[in-house]
Design an enzyme around this catalytic site. Structure first.
Site, PDB file in Angstrom:
ATOM      1  N   GLY A 167     -24.819 -17.520 -35.837  1.00  0.00           N
ATOM      2  CA  GLY A 167     -25.961 -17.352 -36.746  1.00  0.00           C
ATOM      3  C   GLY A 167     -25.794 -18.190 -37.995  1.00  0.00           C
ATOM      4  O   GLY A 167     -26.721 -18.873 -38.438  1.00  0.00           O
ATOM      5  N   LYS A 204      -5.170 -24.943 -28.423  1.00  0.00           N
ATOM      6  CA  LYS A 204      -5.521 -25.003 -27.002  1.00  0.00           C
ATOM      7  C   LYS A 204      -7.001 -25.347 -26.770  1.00  0.00           C
ATOM      8  O   LYS A 204      -7.886 -24.712 -27.340  1.00  0.00           O
ATOM      9  CB  LYS A 204      -5.217 -23.647 -26.359  1.00  0.00           C
ATOM     10  CG  LYS A 204      -3.730 -23.347 -26.309  1.00  0.00           C
ATOM     11  CD  LYS A 204      -3.038 -24.330 -25.378  1.00  0.00           C
ATOM     12  CE  LYS A 204      -1.572 -24.023 -25.173  1.00  0.00           C
ATOM     13  NZ  LYS A 204      -0.895 -25.072 -24.420  1.00  0.00           N
ATOM     14  N   CYS A 244     -32.648   3.083 -50.705  1.00  0.00           N
ATOM     15  CA  CYS A 244     -33.261   3.888 -49.645  1.00  0.00           C
ATOM     16  C   CYS A 244     -32.574   5.250 -49.535  1.00  0.00           C
ATOM     17  O   CYS A 244     -32.841   6.134 -50.340  1.00  0.00           O
ATOM     18  CB  CYS A 244     -33.263   3.122 -48.335  1.00  0.00           C
ATOM     19  SG  CYS A 244     -34.601   3.689 -47.267  1.00  0.00           S
ATOM     20  N   HIS A 267     -35.756  -1.885 -49.712  1.00  0.00           N
ATOM     21  CA  HIS A 267     -34.492  -2.612 -49.534  1.00  0.00           C
ATOM     22  C   HIS A 267     -34.559  -3.981 -50.220  1.00  0.00           C
ATOM     23  O   HIS A 267     -34.944  -4.966 -49.584  1.00  0.00           O
ATOM     24  CB  HIS A 267     -34.224  -2.836 -48.042  1.00  0.00           C
ATOM     25  CG  HIS A 267     -33.857  -1.586 -47.312  1.00  0.00           C
ATOM     26  ND1 HIS A 267     -32.558  -1.191 -47.127  1.00  0.00           N
ATOM     27  CD2 HIS A 267     -34.619  -0.636 -46.724  1.00  0.00           C
ATOM     28  CE1 HIS A 267     -32.530  -0.057 -46.448  1.00  0.00           C
ATOM     29  NE2 HIS A 267     -33.769   0.307 -46.185  1.00  0.00           N
ATOM     30  N   GLU A 302     -32.242  -5.954 -50.919  1.00  0.00           N
ATOM     31  CA  GLU A 302     -31.223  -6.896 -50.427  1.00  0.00           C
ATOM     32  C   GLU A 302     -31.782  -7.919 -49.450  1.00  0.00           C
ATOM     33  O   GLU A 302     -31.248  -9.012 -49.317  1.00  0.00           O
ATOM     34  CB  GLU A 302     -30.047  -6.138 -49.793  1.00  0.00           C
ATOM     35  CG  GLU A 302     -30.295  -5.455 -48.445  1.00  0.00           C
ATOM     36  CD  GLU A 302     -30.865  -4.046 -48.543  1.00  0.00           C
ATOM     37  OE1 GLU A 302     -31.445  -3.706 -49.594  1.00  0.00           O
ATOM     38  OE2 GLU A 302     -30.747  -3.276 -47.560  1.00  0.00           O
TER      39      GLU A 302
HETATM   40  N1  GLN Z   1     -32.876   8.092 -43.432  1.00  0.00           N
HETATM   41  C1  GLN Z   1     -33.786   7.797 -44.499  1.00  0.00           C
HETATM   42  C2  GLN Z   1     -35.237   7.705 -44.032  1.00  0.00           C
HETATM   43  O1  GLN Z   1     -35.513   7.472 -42.877  1.00  0.00           O
HETATM   44  C3  GLN Z   1     -33.351   6.533 -45.219  1.00  0.00           C
HETATM   45  C4  GLN Z   1     -33.434   5.297 -44.385  1.00  0.00           C
HETATM   46  C5  GLN Z   1     -32.755   4.110 -45.016  1.00  0.00           C
HETATM   47  O2  GLN Z   1     -31.856   4.263 -45.841  1.00  0.00           O
HETATM   48  N2  GLN Z   1     -33.129   2.917 -44.631  1.00  0.00           N
HETATM   49  O3  GLN Z   1     -36.110   7.861 -44.831  1.00  0.00           O
END
Ligand code: GLN
Length: 532
Positions: free
Chosen positions: A19, A187, A381, A507, A509
């Site tokens: 990747g 090798k 999250c 998220h 990130e």
């Molecule tokens: N388990 C939680 C939900 O479904 C958080 C999911 C996560 O952290 N991506 O809401």
């Protein structure tokens, strides 16, 4: 421009970094002025990785349009300007699913539906569908040459290579050249065998990327070239490095980009400039400071589970000219041995996403520790959900506060399922997925980081903050810093009187890049750095 195709396969063993190699090749071709796009094929039967455990698959990378995809798409987006969507990742499951659907509709009426040509045609269609998205389409085939599962993919690219003009395609094979300590020898045999396997099915790679821990030297390169039937200059040494952002430079030094352009009969469109890559490598090799960040999660044992989190932290480090030292803490161990042992030497604490109750008490405990000791904290999250439960229990005095995910019968569901999610029966692809708008409150840490009021961030979760508790939280010094206005859903919480306490339902990130670090990660590292 006539579209060109690069195919990348892997041999000998998995986990060689196909990747990142593909992403690096994309970055180099971009530096010559070409628009690249990617396609990752995964030879498993799941329709997408969304239903797999992070221990099985590693991170599930979420695209802007809400596809749950392979983590390599994260590398592609971080290394290049290509924008990934559901079109850029396909599994065997998806391919078979669409062929079977067509069969039921009668699309192949009268015919016997077979792997060749029906599955292979479907695979080729996915590749050609990307012609609109770039000048050069880089297709990476998951798994290792020799696997039964990847045969239909290899057959498809063999067909493409034989039907298109020679200069429209190039096949690159990533292989392992092991060093045997006891013999003090490098090798080449596994590579010879792997290329032999490819030739058996009619594919002759033109370029070999040889993963090695020691420099290969002229003689070894010559031997590989001769026995594997490739040109000597096309045997590229992919030497181990601790910095993935150095790989485009390592390849460029060996003129890999020029060799690819030559095979594809393309000219460079502008003077190649890799200065920005050199600059980040310089910063990461000579940081002003080292900043230790505690990563508290339930999947820390597997390196790949929080891939984008680690990268985003490194990006925040680049912006702040510091190197991040990761202290990975298994939240279940916190439950057994206490938080102090694990987190007393970190300058910042991050809690990434996760599913299910296992390990969540340890996470909640580490958030209490960050809150009480004023250690910079970023929750993502599950991190926001656990931060809310911690706050409800320990500040608002609701001792049994929980999430209905952890305890469906809880009397105080701080985190719960919205009615529309309660109705959903399927497990695959049914979460809140992809980019949603969020409006930021002026004067908050988040607003000051983003420097704008409207942002779009990617989601992957079912559960939400229960608005019934908003008033109580506000009274106790929580700021709801980001809201998804259309449905009035909580997106970001912050805590007053704390140097940096930010938790997001989305998220961030997934959108961080080395040259464009995510504002929340930069701000989190800045705050942690000042604590170091
Ligand atoms: N388990 C939680 C939900 O479904 C958080 C999911 C996560 O952290 N991506 O809401």
């Amino acid at each position: 421009m006539k579209k060109k195709f690069i195919f990348i396969t892997g041999g000998v063993v998995s986990s060689l970094g196909k990747g990142i190699a593909s992403a690096s090749i994309g970055a180099l071709l971009e530096s010559h002025g070409y628009k690249v796009t990617f396609l990752k094929f995964d030879p498993y039967i799941n329709v997408d990785p969304g239903t797999m455990s992070p221990f099985q698959h590693g991170e599930v990378y979420v695209t802007e349009d809400g596809a749950e995809t392979d983590l390599d798409l994260g590398h592609y987006e971080r290394f290049t300007n290509a924008r990934m969507s559901h079109k850029n990742n396909a599994t065997s499951g998806q391919i078979y699913y669409s062929v079977i659907e067509k069969e039921r509709k009668g699309v192949y009426l009268g015919k016997t539906v077979q792997v060749v040509p029906h599955i292979t045609d479907e695979i080729k269609e996915r590749i050609f569908a990307l012609k609109k998205e770039g000048d050069i389409i880089i297709t990476e085939i998951g798994g290792t040459v020799g696997d039964i599962e990847s045969l239909p993919f290899l057959e498809s690219i063999r067909q493409i290579q034989v039907t298109l003009p020679e200069e429209d395609t190039v096949h690159i094979h990533l292989t392992l050249v092991p060093y045997i300590k006891t013999a003090d020898e490098i090798k080449t045999k596994p590579t010879q065998h792997s290329v032999g396997r490819l030739r058996e099915i009619g594919i002759q790679p033109k370029i070999l990327l040889c993963r090695t821990e020691k420099p290969l030297g002229y003689e070894i390169k010559e031997k590989i070239a001769l026995f594997c039937n490739v040109k000597k200059e096309a045997v590229i040494e992919a030497i181990d490095t601790d910095l993935i952002y150095e790989i485009p430079l390592i390849f460029s030094k060996q003129k890999l980009d020029l060799i690819i352009l030559k095979y594809l009969n393309l000219k460079t469109k502008r003077k190649k400039d890799l200065e920005k890559w050199k600059e980040i490598v310089r910063i990461l090799r000579n940081p002003e400071k080292e900043v230790k960040i505690g990563v508290v999660g339930k999947y820390v044992k597997l390196q790949d589970s929080y891939k984008s989190i680690y990268e985003a932290l490194i990006h925040g480090g680049i912006e702040n000219r510091c190197k991040i030292i990761f202290k990975k803490v298994d939240s279940e161990l916190i439950e057994k041995e206490g938080v102090e042992n694990f987190l007393n030497d970190v300058s910042g604490i991050i809690v990434p996403g996760g599913f299910g109750i296992r390990g969540t008490e340890g996470i909640i405990e580490s958030i209490r520790y960050a809150r009480e000791n004023k250690i910079p904290f970023l929750g993502i999250c599950l991190g926001l959900q656990c931060a809310s439960i911690e706050f409800a229990r320990n500040v608002c005095n609701i001792p049994d506060a929980s999430s209905t995910e952890f305890n469906p019968k809880t009397k105080n569901p701080i985190i719960y399922l919205l009615p529309e999610q309660r109705k959903v029966k399927n497990k695959g692809g049914t979460m809140r997925l992809g980019a949603y708008p969020c409006v930021l409150k002026k004067g908050t840490i988040s607003y000051n980081a983003y420097k704008k009021t409207k942002i779009y961030e990617r989601h992957r979760h079912r559960y939400e903050f229960n608005n019934k508790y908003r008033e109580l939280f506000i009274k106790n010094n929580i700021i709801f810093a980001g809201i998804y206005l259309e449905k009035d859903l909580v997106e970001i919480i912050e805590l007053k009187n704390h140097p940096f306490f930010v938790a997001t339902q989305f998220h961030p990130e997934f959108k961080s890049k080395p040259f464009k670090p995510h504002p929340l990660f930069s701000a989190f590292i800045r705050s942690s750095k000042s604590k170091t």
